[in-house]
Design an enzyme around this catalytic site. Structure first.
Site, PDB file in Angstrom:
ATOM      1  CB  ALA A   1       6.128   5.087   0.321  1.00 15.73           C
ATOM      2  CE  LYS A   2       0.831   1.462   5.490  1.00 12.93           C
ATOM      3  NZ  LYS A   2       0.210   2.549   4.728  1.00 12.93           N
ATOM      4  NE  ARG A   3       9.466   2.721  -1.193  1.00 15.41           N
ATOM      5  CZ  ARG A   3       8.330   2.881  -1.871  1.00 15.41           C
ATOM      6  NH1 ARG A   3       7.172   2.555  -1.319  1.00 15.41           N
ATOM      7  NH2 ARG A   3       8.334   3.355  -3.105  1.00 15.41           N
TER       8      ARG A   3
END
Lengths: 303, 303
Positions: B104-106
């Site tokens: 999710a590359k938060r």
């Protein structure tokens, strides 16, 4: 379109955006208790309380502020119920004529960025139809992956009249660890600024600004001054005013001479004004939003 | 814990992870039709079809692959229904004993990263209780904002026995625009690698690897070789094998001599194996996963 944001800023003579980052702690106890009494101490209960809080804020602010900025993380943390509350908040704010900047800092490789761009700005293919999933007016984007990770967002902007704000120089303390490293005589944030400028080159609106904005923290006014020169046609989203320490004269560096070019965010200082100054949530938020508007307008000049 | 991923890799003698990035186009027509017949051409219909597809894949793969990696964007694009499908997919994969890396590359400033970290790895405070929202085993993180944006993820990892993979050198074509810029004689991705190494220093697992991993694209084998030396105790998540062009000898650069140190992702080549090779979705995915495992194991050596 960034034009529609600019028109709302001009109409309200207010270049600020109210952040909607509703931690449960920020809400009045009785508002939380009421929702918990009805739905239990559950995500559903939290989401209902937060939507009530957001509605109160939006109702109190919509005729004086041009935009709101929900921070996605504070909704995602309450699971599906929280994300439903985010969607309802986006819809409610749009119904009230507010420009909605969803702060979700998405970004990935091309095909995946396209999915995010459709989710938050455009429409998703579904059988023969196309349906919007979240349909915000604008989205923050993390551009560490470079052009092919950002281009799909730009495409959805052009197709559906939306805008993005790409991270250039963020407001937090550690932002310099990567962003301030010097390469070829310039810091990384300046290299990023040149990329951002390039992504916006083909889509100027009628006020001379592109659909591809930049996030530039209020806490780094000297850097903002440089970035303003590097990206003259780029709208800046400026976090870090108020609670994070940025002052009106700091954020003024992000504006152009015409009073356009930037929109300044404050979240906690508006949401929690009732805790500091007393009174009702809505009235206290409104008073603080007016104070902030006047503070910034006095440093920026006419818009 | 990265230890639990390593044990699953050792048990299955397979250092690969199956990506679950289910565009509707990837699904068999009859599977989509069945769901649309029941729920209409709606996000709900799409989400039901995708969950059916994911279950088929997980059922066919769980005894041979150690992990799955759902890509959040492909669920978020179907709105609330899509995100419910993501949650069901995470739960189903965990029930089947798979390690779930949510891609999710938060990443954000500290307080906001804490909300994301609680949402995806830890637990959210709700009244007197704490409840998990998505409860993945691991999360990908975008570290462009620096240490204070990553630290909250590390804290949730330590508290709840989870891991993260921070973007260092991504697999896409444009990744070099920022990541390859040279500063102080070293590219930015190497500076990032040093930060990642530092973030993991206080939490080694029993196999000598930390809870803070790195994303290192298979499409840049020379860079991977350097990064392997810079971060000897960091687990690598390696995208870009297969459809994106990375080969077994390329991904081998991301491994240590002991056959540990990396896990290689393939998404489309497994999910769509039935389209290329014929047969049932599950059997074709299983055959391709075995082919991939053997291909990579032959280049990497014993695990």
């Amino acid at each position: 379109m960034i034009d529609s944001l600019i028109e709302k800023i001009q109409e309200k003579k207010n270049p600020t955006v109210a952040g909607l980052d509703p931690k449960l702690d920020y809400l009045p106890e009785e508002m939380v208790k009421k929702a918990f009494d009805e739905y239990g101490e559950t995500f559903k209960g939290a989401a209902e309380a937060i939507f009530e809080f957001n509605k109160t804020l939006i109702d109190a602010l919509y005729d004086i502020v041009p935009a709101v900025k929900p921070q996605s993380a504070y909704y995602e943390m309450y699971g599906i119920d929280g994300i439903e509350c985010l969607k309802k908040t986006i819809n409610y704010a749009k119904e009230k004529g507010l420009y909605v900047i969803l702060d979700a800092k998405r970004g990935d490789i091309g095909a995946t960025s396209e999915a995010y761009a459709k989710a938050y700005l455009g429409k998703t293919d579904i059988g023969e139809k196309q349906e919007p999933a979240f349909d915000a007016d604008s989205l923050t984007v993390n551009p560490y992956l470079g052009t092919d990770g950002v281009q799909p967002f730009v495409e959805q902007c052009l197709k559906f009249g939306k805008s993005i704000f790409a991270l250039v120089k963020t407001s937090n303390k550690s932002s310099g660890e990567i962003q301030d490293l010097i390469s070829g005589g310039k810091p990384i944030y300046e290299h990023m600024a040149e990329l951002v400028k390039g992504w916006g080159m083909d889509n100027f609106g009628k006020y001379g600004y592109t659909q591809v904005g930049a996030v530039v923290g209020a806490t780094y006014p000297e850097q903002a001054e440089v970035l303003r020169r590097v990206m003259p046609h780029t709208y800046f989203l400026v976090p870090g005013y108020g609670a994070q320490g940025g002052k009106a004269e700091d954020v003024a560096k992000s504006f152009n001479g015409d009073g356009l070019g930037a929109i300044v965010n404050a979240s906690r200082s508006i949401m929690c004004a009732y805790k500091k100054n007393g009174g009702e949530v809505g009235q206290a938020a409104r008073d603080e939003a007016i104070r902030m508007r006047d503070d910034i307008m006095s440093a920026v000049g006419a818009v």
